[in-house]
Design a protein around this motif. Structure first.
Motif, PDB file in Angstrom:
ATOM      1  N   ALA A 177      -0.383  -4.292   6.622  1.00  0.00           N
ATOM      2  CA  ALA A 177       0.139  -3.133   6.220  1.00  0.00           C
ATOM      3  C   ALA A 177      -0.054  -2.036   6.631  1.00  0.00           C
ATOM      4  N   THR A 178      -1.479  -1.699   6.966  1.00  0.00           N
ATOM      5  CA  THR A 178      -2.078  -0.505   7.485  1.00  0.00           C
ATOM      6  C   THR A 178      -1.477  -0.368   9.090  1.00  0.00           C
ATOM      7  N   GLU A 179      -1.270  -1.352   9.801  1.00  0.00           N
ATOM      8  CA  GLU A 179      -0.948  -1.337  11.013  1.00  0.00           C
ATOM      9  C   GLU A 179       0.457  -0.826  11.071  1.00  0.00           C
ATOM     10  N   LYS A 180       1.378  -1.189  10.144  1.00  0.00           N
ATOM     11  CA  LYS A 180       2.727  -0.487  10.022  1.00  0.00           C
ATOM     12  C   LYS A 180       2.606   0.803   9.843  1.00  0.00           C
ATOM     13  N   MET A 181       1.706   1.240   8.658  1.00  0.00           N
ATOM     14  CA  MET A 181       1.440   2.801   8.469  1.00  0.00           C
ATOM     15  C   MET A 181       1.188   3.647   9.836  1.00  0.00           C
ATOM     16  N   LEU A 182       0.354   3.087  10.576  1.00  0.00           N
ATOM     17  CA  LEU A 182      -0.146   3.860  11.819  1.00  0.00           C
ATOM     18  C   LEU A 182       1.002   4.005  12.783  1.00  0.00           C
ATOM     19  N   ASN A 183       1.995   2.979  13.036  1.00  0.00           N
ATOM     20  CA  ASN A 183       3.025   3.238  13.583  1.00  0.00           C
ATOM     21  C   ASN A 183       4.093   4.080  13.020  1.00  0.00           C
ATOM     22  N   ILE A 184       4.204   4.159  11.904  1.00  0.00           N
ATOM     23  CA  ILE A 184       5.261   4.931  11.149  1.00  0.00           C
ATOM     24  C   ILE A 184       4.999   6.406  11.397  1.00  0.00           C
ATOM     25  N   THR A 185       3.546   6.808  11.414  1.00  0.00           N
ATOM     26  CA  THR A 185       3.003   8.092  11.691  1.00  0.00           C
ATOM     27  C   THR A 185       2.698   8.256  12.951  1.00  0.00           C
ATOM     28  N   ALA A 186       2.821   7.425  13.935  1.00  0.00           N
ATOM     29  CA  ALA A 186       2.447   7.634  15.247  1.00  0.00           C
ATOM     30  C   ALA A 186       3.228   8.804  15.893  1.00  0.00           C
ATOM     31  N   ILE A 218       0.794  -1.339  -0.059  1.00  0.00           N
ATOM     32  CA  ILE A 218       0.125  -0.077  -0.051  1.00  0.00           C
ATOM     33  C   ILE A 218       0.856   1.348  -0.058  1.00  0.00           C
ATOM     34  N   THR A 219       0.665   2.072  -1.055  1.00  0.00           N
ATOM     35  CA  THR A 219       1.228   3.378  -1.115  1.00  0.00           C
ATOM     36  C   THR A 219       0.468   4.541  -0.201  1.00  0.00           C
ATOM     37  N   TRP A 220       1.094   5.291   0.702  1.00  0.00           N
ATOM     38  CA  TRP A 220       0.246   6.150   1.386  1.00  0.00           C
ATOM     39  C   TRP A 220       1.102   7.504   1.103  1.00  0.00           C
ATOM     40  N   ARG A 221       0.107   8.434   1.273  1.00  0.00           N
ATOM     41  CA  ARG A 221       0.722   9.999   1.080  1.00  0.00           C
ATOM     42  C   ARG A 221       0.391  10.878   2.461  1.00  0.00           C
ATOM     43  N   SER A 222       1.596  11.244   2.896  1.00  0.00           N
ATOM     44  CA  SER A 222       1.340  11.965   4.238  1.00  0.00           C
ATOM     45  C   SER A 222       1.836  13.603   4.112  1.00  0.00           C
ATOM     46  N   GLY A 223       1.112  14.584   3.835  1.00  0.00           N
ATOM     47  CA  GLY A 223       1.494  15.818   3.268  1.00  0.00           C
ATOM     48  C   GLY A 223       2.236  15.585   1.787  1.00  0.00           C
ATOM     49  N   GLU A 224       3.501  15.743   1.723  1.00  0.00           N
ATOM     50  CA  GLU A 224       4.198  16.059   0.363  1.00  0.00           C
ATOM     51  C   GLU A 224       4.808  14.502   0.286  1.00  0.00           C
ATOM     52  N   LYS A 225       5.074  13.848   1.217  1.00  0.00           N
ATOM     53  CA  LYS A 225       5.683  12.518   1.179  1.00  0.00           C
ATOM     54  C   LYS A 225       4.887  11.294   0.937  1.00  0.00           C
ATOM     55  N   GLU A 226       5.531  10.506  -0.019  1.00  0.00           N
ATOM     56  CA  GLU A 226       4.706   9.277  -0.109  1.00  0.00           C
ATOM     57  C   GLU A 226       5.621   8.041   0.439  1.00  0.00           C
ATOM     58  N   PHE A 227       5.065   6.971   0.923  1.00  0.00           N
ATOM     59  CA  PHE A 227       5.899   5.825   1.563  1.00  0.00           C
ATOM     60  C   PHE A 227       4.893   4.745   1.483  1.00  0.00           C
ATOM     61  N   ILE A 228       5.628   3.308   1.467  1.00  0.00           N
ATOM     62  CA  ILE A 228       5.060   2.182   1.060  1.00  0.00           C
ATOM     63  C   ILE A 228       5.112   1.316   2.362  1.00  0.00           C
ATOM     64  N   THR A 229       4.003   0.523   2.762  1.00  0.00           N
ATOM     65  CA  THR A 229       4.047  -0.335   3.877  1.00  0.00           C
ATOM     66  C   THR A 229       3.638  -1.691   3.301  1.00  0.00           C
ATOM     67  N   ARG A 230       3.962  -2.715   3.698  1.00  0.00           N
ATOM     68  CA  ARG A 230       3.825  -4.388   3.112  1.00  0.00           C
ATOM     69  C   ARG A 230       3.147  -4.972   4.167  1.00  0.00           C
ATOM     70  N   GLY A 231       2.122  -5.731   3.865  1.00  0.00           N
ATOM     71  CA  GLY A 231       1.596  -6.954   4.651  1.00  0.00           C
ATOM     72  C   GLY A 231       1.848  -8.297   3.977  1.00  0.00           C
ATOM     73  N   LEU A 232       1.900  -9.229   4.730  1.00  0.00           N
ATOM     74  CA  LEU A 232       1.870 -10.781   4.397  1.00  0.00           C
ATOM     75  C   LEU A 232       0.962 -11.533   5.130  1.00  0.00           C
ATOM     76  N   ASP A 233      -0.089 -12.252   4.491  1.00  0.00           N
ATOM     77  CA  ASP A 233      -0.767 -13.043   5.040  1.00  0.00           C
ATOM     78  C   ASP A 233      -1.550 -14.077   3.843  1.00  0.00           C
ATOM     79  N   SER A 234      -2.190 -15.007   4.451  1.00  0.00           N
ATOM     80  CA  SER A 234      -2.930 -15.829   3.689  1.00  0.00           C
ATOM     81  C   SER A 234      -4.057 -15.514   3.292  1.00  0.00           C
ATOM     82  N   ASP A 235      -4.824 -14.517   3.973  1.00  0.00           N
ATOM     83  CA  ASP A 235      -6.087 -13.617   3.596  1.00  0.00           C
ATOM     84  C   ASP A 235      -5.704 -12.405   2.911  1.00  0.00           C
ATOM     85  N   GLN A 236      -6.025 -12.010   1.811  1.00  0.00           N
ATOM     86  CA  GLN A 236      -5.929 -10.700   1.148  1.00  0.00           C
ATOM     87  C   GLN A 236      -6.253  -9.381   2.220  1.00  0.00           C
ATOM     88  N   THR A 237      -7.485  -9.564   2.867  1.00  0.00           N
ATOM     89  CA  THR A 237      -7.810  -8.371   3.759  1.00  0.00           C
ATOM     90  C   THR A 237      -7.096  -8.191   4.870  1.00  0.00           C
TER      91      THR A 237
END
Length: 506
Positions: free
Chosen positions: A497-506, A472-491
């Motif tokens: 990947a979203t939990e990683k984003m929450l911690n990067i921006t915490a 997942i590519t996210w944009r925060s202000g002018e900056k873009e970054f990518i987080t990645r998730g791995l599981d047998s279930d797509q969702t």
């Protein structure tokens, strides 16, 4: 020494649109026309073929209306045909004022496609050129299949060129229509014509069937041509045309006696937009605009960059509005990791760095993709000391999906030790999850990054029950970054990947 000025004509909207499966909408064509002329600052653009469709008519009319208001109408060109003036009438109705008349540049094409003699063809060409001049239109002439003409019917090519000397023609356009030329032939043929017609304006139009288009363009410029035809990302029929970004870099770096007006800093932006409009991805290793071309992978290269930029060349990413990156994988050394840590504002001791390096190499051996955003988690896991403590935990969630009902999600979060729970609906399970998440963050009065891109894939060679990788590519202000998730279930992999984003921006 006075530098020789070369015109750059971009034909992405005409010849580039002949890429299999590619069609630009009217608004897309107008957007690209404006970017090409105003931002990229190419000299001319070829925007359409006359009489193709009603949609093409409307697109050209929109472009010419804008170009007229911007004082750029003379730089907008349309491919026309030897059709007794029908193309000219079409152009007149659209507001276009410059025709690129398609004629036959080889005896083979003339004989077998048109089944006409040279004299008959020349008379028809003259009639169209005279009509255009009478209507106040400017004319350039394409000699289709010129390269094969020079190889196999040179007498005919020179007979045609001689005829054109007395016609109301501004530019003679010489295409390697089938991409068959070698660099030595390109230089030899064009030098010969340049010597014979020193005052003629000559354009070279190269195709890339043998992957020689950039080399051929280089030789064409050395032979003295006045203009080049290029496309964004090398789009075009079959293997495409000579790519704009590569040619611009080659001319700027290897031909100091030549001047072009293209803004290098806008190349990447336009390249990405064309890729978005067409749905055709840019190869990661494509020079200048590919994702990997400014990425150092080997640790020894990163180390060399720390020591007087030993692995830099003149293709500095900053020229093209880009940044150098240092990949993380099994060939990474400490220098690669240090470069990425600097970007994240993190510092490790020598011993800690050795441990993190060992883990990244281990993951690389397993073909795991390690990104800069993964580093804090690897550090935390390897050192076990909370060097980058996780502040946000997605403790639990319920995902519902039933026929006839809108998907919904209930999510429970722990943020800095406090518990939050919300429920929301959405267009899909992950959309519902994100809506629930937004409710939590609205309560906290904290903004969430916007989602730019969402890609799910199964690694090549995997079986049907293989893990899903979500990027997942996210944009925060002018900056873009990518987080990645791995599981047998797509969702679930997307939630990781979203939990990683929450911690990067915490």
């Amino acid at each position: 020494m006075e530098r020789r000025r070369i015109e750059i004509m971009d034909t992405t909207l005409r010849d580039g649109e002949q890429t299999s499966g590619v069609t630009f909408t009217g608004p897309e064509k107008l957007t690209l026309a404006r970017l090409l002329l105003e931002e990229l600052q190419v000299d001319r653009i070829e925007v359409a073929s006359a009489r193709v469709s009603e949609g093409e008519f409307d697109s050209v009319r929109q472009i010419t209306q804008w170009a007229s208001e911007a004082g750029l109408l003379s730089r907008v060109e349309v491919l026309s045909f030897v059709d007794g003036g029908a193309s000219l009438e079409w152009m007149e109705a659209t507001g276009a004022r410059v025709q690129n008349l398609l004629t036959k540049g080889s005896l083979n094409h003339l004989t077998h496609q048109l089944k006409k003699t040279p004299d008959a063809h020349f008379r028809e060409v003259e009639a169209v050129l005279r009509m255009a001049a009478k209507a106040g239109m400017e004319s350039n002439v394409y000699l289709e299949d010129w390269s094969n003409g020079m190889r196999n019917s040179r007498e005919y090519v020179y007979e045609f060129l001689e005829f054109l000397q007395g016609m109301p023609v501004k530019r003679i356009l010489l295409p390697d229509t089938l991409g068959i030329l070698t660099p030595s032939e390109t230089g030899r043929f064009l030098s010969e014509i340049r010597t014979r017609y020193p005052l003629a304006h000559l354009d070279f139009h190269g195709h890339n069937d043998y992957d020689l288009s950039v080399a051929n363009v280089l030789e064409a410029v050395r032979a003295g041509v006045d203009g080049l035809h290029l496309t964004v990302n090398g789009m075009g029929e079959r293997a495409g045309n000579a790519p704009l970004a590569s040619v611009v870099a080659v001319i700027n770096d290897f031909l100091p006696e030549v001047e072009i007006g293209v803004r290098e800093a806008a190349l990447y932006q336009v390249s990405k937009l064309v890729s978005t409009f067409t749905g055709i991805g840019i190869p990661a290793n494509k020079p200048i605009v590919g994702d990997n071309v400014f990425t150092q992978t080997a640790g020894i290269h990163a180390d060399g960059d720390n020591k007087k930029n030993l692995y830099f060349n003149d293709l500095l990413p900053e020229r093209f509005g880009r940044k150098r990156k240092y990949a993380l994988g099994k060939t990474s050394g400490k220098a690669n990791i240090q470069k990425n840590l600097q970007e994240l504002g993190l510092t490790l001791t020598e011993e800690e760095l050795k441990k993190v390096t060992a883990r990244i190499i281990e993951l690389g051996d397993k073909k795991e993709k390690v990104t800069r955003e993964d580093l804090p988690y690897i550090i935390s896991d390897v050192l076990g000391s909370g060097a980058f403590p996780q502040k946000v935990f997605i403790r639990s969630y319920v995902l519902t999906h039933a026929k006839g009902l809108q998907p919904s999600t209930t999510v429970a979060l722990e943020i800095d030790g406090k518990h939050y729970e919300e429920n929301a609906r959405g267009d899909g399970q992950f959309d519902a999850f994100m809506n629930a998440l937004r409710r939590v963050y609205q309560h906290l009065k904290k903004p969430l990054p916007s989602l730019v891109d969402y890609a799910v894939r199964i690694p090549p060679g995997s079986s049907s029950d293989a893990l899903c990788e979500t990027l997942i590519t996210w944009r925060s202000g002018e900056k873009e970054f990518i987080t990645r998730g791995l599981d047998s279930d797509q969702t679930v992999s997307a939630i990781k990947a979203t939990e990683k984003m929450l911690n990067i921006t915490a």
